[in-house]
Design a protein around this motif. Structure first.
Motif, short mmCIF file in Angstrom:
data_model
loop_
_atom_site.label_atom_id
_atom_site.label_comp_id
_atom_site.label_asym_id
_atom_site.label_seq_id
_atom_site.Cartn_x
_atom_site.Cartn_y
_atom_site.Cartn_z
N LEU A 260 0.77 -1.28 -0.01
CA LEU A 260 -0.09 0.04 0.19
C LEU A 260 0.96 1.33 0.09
O LEU A 260 0.30 2.33 -0.13
N LEU A 261 2.03 1.22 0.48
CA LEU A 261 2.94 2.41 0.48
C LEU A 261 3.13 2.92 -0.85
O LEU A 261 3.46 2.51 -1.71
N ASN A 262 3.34 4.25 -0.66
CA ASN A 262 3.70 5.16 -1.88
C ASN A 262 2.79 4.91 -3.15
O ASN A 262 3.16 4.99 -4.37
N LYS A 263 1.35 4.58 -2.90
CA LYS A 263 0.57 4.23 -3.86
C LYS A 263 -0.35 5.53 -4.21
O LYS A 263 -0.74 6.35 -3.15
N PRO A 264 -0.62 5.93 -5.24
CA PRO A 264 -1.56 7.27 -5.38
C PRO A 264 -2.95 7.06 -5.00
O PRO A 264 -3.50 5.89 -4.97
N ASN A 265 -3.41 8.11 -4.25
CA ASN A 265 -4.77 8.16 -3.63
C ASN A 265 -4.84 7.13 -2.42
O ASN A 265 -5.95 6.71 -1.97
N VAL A 266 -3.73 6.74 -1.91
CA VAL A 266 -3.82 5.66 -0.78
C VAL A 266 -3.12 6.50 0.49
O VAL A 266 -1.88 7.10 0.21
N LEU A 267 -3.49 6.88 1.68
CA LEU A 267 -3.21 7.62 2.79
C LEU A 267 -3.24 6.40 3.83
O LEU A 267 -4.09 5.76 4.15
N VAL A 268 -1.84 5.83 4.28
CA VAL A 268 -1.68 4.95 5.37
C VAL A 268 -1.14 5.76 6.60
O VAL A 268 -0.15 6.33 6.45
N PHE A 269 -1.80 5.42 7.74
CA PHE A 269 -1.31 5.71 8.97
C PHE A 269 -0.66 4.53 9.58
O PHE A 269 -1.28 3.30 9.56
N PRO A 270 0.00 4.75 10.49
CA PRO A 270 0.93 3.76 11.33
C PRO A 270 0.07 3.10 12.55
O PRO A 270 0.61 3.00 13.55
N HIS A 271 -1.14 2.75 12.40
CA HIS A 271 -2.12 2.17 13.34
C HIS A 271 -1.96 2.93 14.49
O HIS A 271 -1.94 2.36 15.64
N VAL A 272 -2.53 4.11 14.44
CA VAL A 272 -2.69 5.12 15.32
C VAL A 272 -4.01 5.31 15.72
O VAL A 272 -4.19 6.25 16.77
N GLY A 273 -4.89 4.76 14.98
CA GLY A 273 -6.54 5.19 15.38
C GLY A 273 -6.83 5.44 16.73
O GLY A 273 -7.47 6.12 17.25
N GLY A 274 -6.26 4.08 17.46
CA GLY A 274 -6.87 4.06 19.01
C GLY A 274 -5.76 4.46 19.88
O GLY A 274 -5.87 4.24 21.00
N SER A 275 -4.69 5.10 19.37
CA SER A 275 -3.53 5.59 20.18
C SER A 275 -3.66 6.99 20.70
O SER A 275 -2.90 7.83 20.36
N THR A 276 -4.48 6.98 21.73
CA THR A 276 -4.54 8.44 22.41
C THR A 276 -4.02 8.03 23.93
O THR A 276 -4.20 6.76 24.28
N GLU A 277 -3.58 8.89 24.73
CA GLU A 277 -3.26 8.81 26.24
C GLU A 277 -4.65 8.15 26.99
O GLU A 277 -4.50 7.52 27.52
N GLU A 278 -5.87 8.52 26.44
CA GLU A 278 -7.06 8.53 27.17
C GLU A 278 -7.30 7.13 26.60
O GLU A 278 -7.79 6.20 27.53
N ALA A 279 -7.34 6.75 25.42
CA ALA A 279 -7.96 5.55 25.02
C ALA A 279 -6.97 4.17 25.72
O ALA A 279 -7.29 3.22 26.09
N GLU A 280 -5.66 4.41 25.61
CA GLU A 280 -4.49 3.55 26.14
C GLU A 280 -4.97 3.34 27.82
O GLU A 280 -4.54 2.27 28.22
N LEU A 281 -5.23 4.28 28.44
CA LEU A 281 -5.26 4.33 29.85
C LEU A 281 -6.96 3.55 29.97
O LEU A 281 -6.87 2.65 30.84
N ASN A 282 -7.87 3.97 29.16
CA ASN A 282 -9.17 3.27 29.38
C ASN A 282 -9.10 1.74 29.09
O ASN A 282 -9.78 0.77 29.70
N CYS A 283 -8.06 1.31 27.87
CA CYS A 283 -7.96 -0.02 27.74
C CYS A 283 -7.40 -0.92 28.62
O CYS A 283 -7.58 -1.73 28.98
N ALA A 284 -6.45 -0.17 29.41
CA ALA A 284 -5.63 -0.81 30.58
C ALA A 284 -6.52 -1.16 31.72
O ALA A 284 -6.55 -2.01 32.26
N ILE A 285 -7.26 -0.04 32.08
CA ILE A 285 -7.99 -0.01 33.12
C ILE A 285 -9.17 -1.28 32.91
O ILE A 285 -9.17 -2.23 33.74
N ALA A 286 -9.69 -1.30 31.74
CA ALA A 286 -10.76 -2.24 31.45
C ALA A 286 -10.24 -3.74 31.46
O ALA A 286 -10.73 -4.68 31.92
#
Length: 393
Positions: A260-286
């Motif tokens: 998928l990398l360096n393909k036109p019209n493809v935008l790739v994020f490094p699996h950070v959708g759930g990577s916020t301070e709040e989410a990581e804390l919530n997941c660890a608590i749960a």
């Protein structure tokens, strides 16, 4: 008694305090722990220690865990649905806006400009980045769980028309979805109508390659597809063909592969959708709360391989049984208890697929009789795992 927990990946330490003093976090030094808490660690091919009773995934997806193998060994696998839902929701909403306005491309172009007349160059060149507004456009949401429901509601508040598809939506989630979100019973309705599609379903045999040549053929030109669920939901070569023909304007995903990398019209994020301070804390608590409740009481919440089980522990002892789902198992358990002249205070048995779980509360103070019953159960071929829990209250 102190229980050992092995953690994988970077689990929020504040969240792990939910385990309490009865649990010792041993990290990689745990040789035979009672439980695992993981994030993205791939456990396929991992040799589970004999003492392992539970695995908690600090997140929703469990494709990195060999569920069938864990079940066969009597290991309960948990996830934490909803703990990072808000983080992923915000990432998807941001992706819709990035697709509509191409802020990333515009910023990259602006940073190539030089000279004293940069403002004039900006004014002359900005037309190439004229985008569209999302208000009035149609968003199709495939999967109306904790994440999809939030996206559907917020997209509606932003003025979008929203179509939702999920044949398995829970009653609780259904009540949380705005009445302005139109539920459809056929994916074709989303494919043919949506300007944007976001997908939030687990990966399984039914959902693998849900986006393929057949589905792209039903879509109108200029589509944006957003995938923060699993990379394998889309057939990449068919995607590239759809981009080439103009059916797909942009594909945005949180699951990068070299293809998928360096393909036109493809935008790739490094699996950070759930990577916020709040989410990581919530997941660890749960995850911590889930493991603690299961180890200390035998109760199950949010397991992917065993049914939810809740029963107040009022008797002196509780025996938990993981067994194959065979006929007359409850009768056999009851007979074994009766033969030892022990009274059953409460019994709860539920099955899920080929396996079942039993909470057996015993109104008996004689520990020797309880131990005899435990050994009897351990000798039964249909019973995979036996645990004894003493009521300390």
């Amino acid at each position: 008694m102190v229980y050992s927990v092995r953690t994988f990946n970077n689990i929020n330490q504040v969240g792990l305090k939910e385990l309490g003093n009865q649990f010792q976090i041993d990290g990689d030094h745990a040789h035979n722990p009672d439980a695992f808490i993981i994030r993205s660690e791939n456990l396929h091919g991992f040799d589970f220690p004999e003492n392992l009773k539970a695995i908690a995934r600090a997140g929703a997806g469990t494709n990195n865990i060999p569920i069938d193998e864990a079940t066969e060994q009597g290991i309960v696998v948990f996830n934490t649905p909803g703990a990072n839902a808000n983080a992923v929701k915000e990432a998807v909403i941001a992706s819709i806006l990035l697709s509509a306005r191409d802020y990333i491309g515009a910023t990259a172009w602006t940073n190539t400009l030089t000279g004293d007349d940069v403002p004039k160059q900006v004014e002359a060149g900005k037309k190439q980045f004229a985008g569209t507004e999302i208000s009035g456009k149609t968003l199709g949401v495939i999967g109306l769980g904790a994440i999809g429901a939030r996206i559907a509601n917020d997209a509606r508040r932003l003025g979008m028309n929203v179509l939702g598809y999920d044949p398995y939506v829970s009653i609780e989630t259904a009540w949380s979805i705005s009445s302005h979100v139109k539920r459809v019973d056929d994916l074709k309705d989303i494919f043919k109508s949506a300007d944007y599609i976001t997908v939030h379903v687990p990966l399984n045999d039914k959902t693998r390659d849900i986006f393929s040549a057949a589905s792209f053929a039903q879509m109108k030109k200029g589509m944006t597809i957003i995938n923060f669920a699993r990379g394998e939901l889309i057939q990449n070569q068919d995607l590239f063909d759809a981009i080439e023909t103009g059916v797909v304007k942009q594909y945005i995903t949180d699951f990068g592969t070299e293809e998928l990398l360096n393909k036109p019209n493809v935008l790739v994020f490094p699996h950070v959708g759930g990577s916020t301070e709040e989410a990581e804390l919530n997941c660890a608590i749960a995850a911590g709360q889930t493991i603690r409740r299961f180890i200390e009481t035998g109760e199950i919440t949010n397991s992917v391989n065993f049914p939810n089980m809740h029963q107040a522990l009022d008797a002196p002892y509780r025996i938990t049984l993981i067994n194959r789902n065979v006929p007359n198992i409850v009768a056999a358990i009851s007979t074994a208890v009766s033969d030892l002249d022990i009274n059953i205070a409460n019994i709860l048995n539920r099955s899920k697929g080929n396996y079942a779980y039993t909470l057996l509360d015993l109104d008996e103070a004689d520990k020797a009789k309880i131990d005899s019953l435990v050994e009897l159960f351990k000798g039964r071929d249909s019973i995979i795992r036996v645990r004894l829990i003493e009521n300390k209250n």
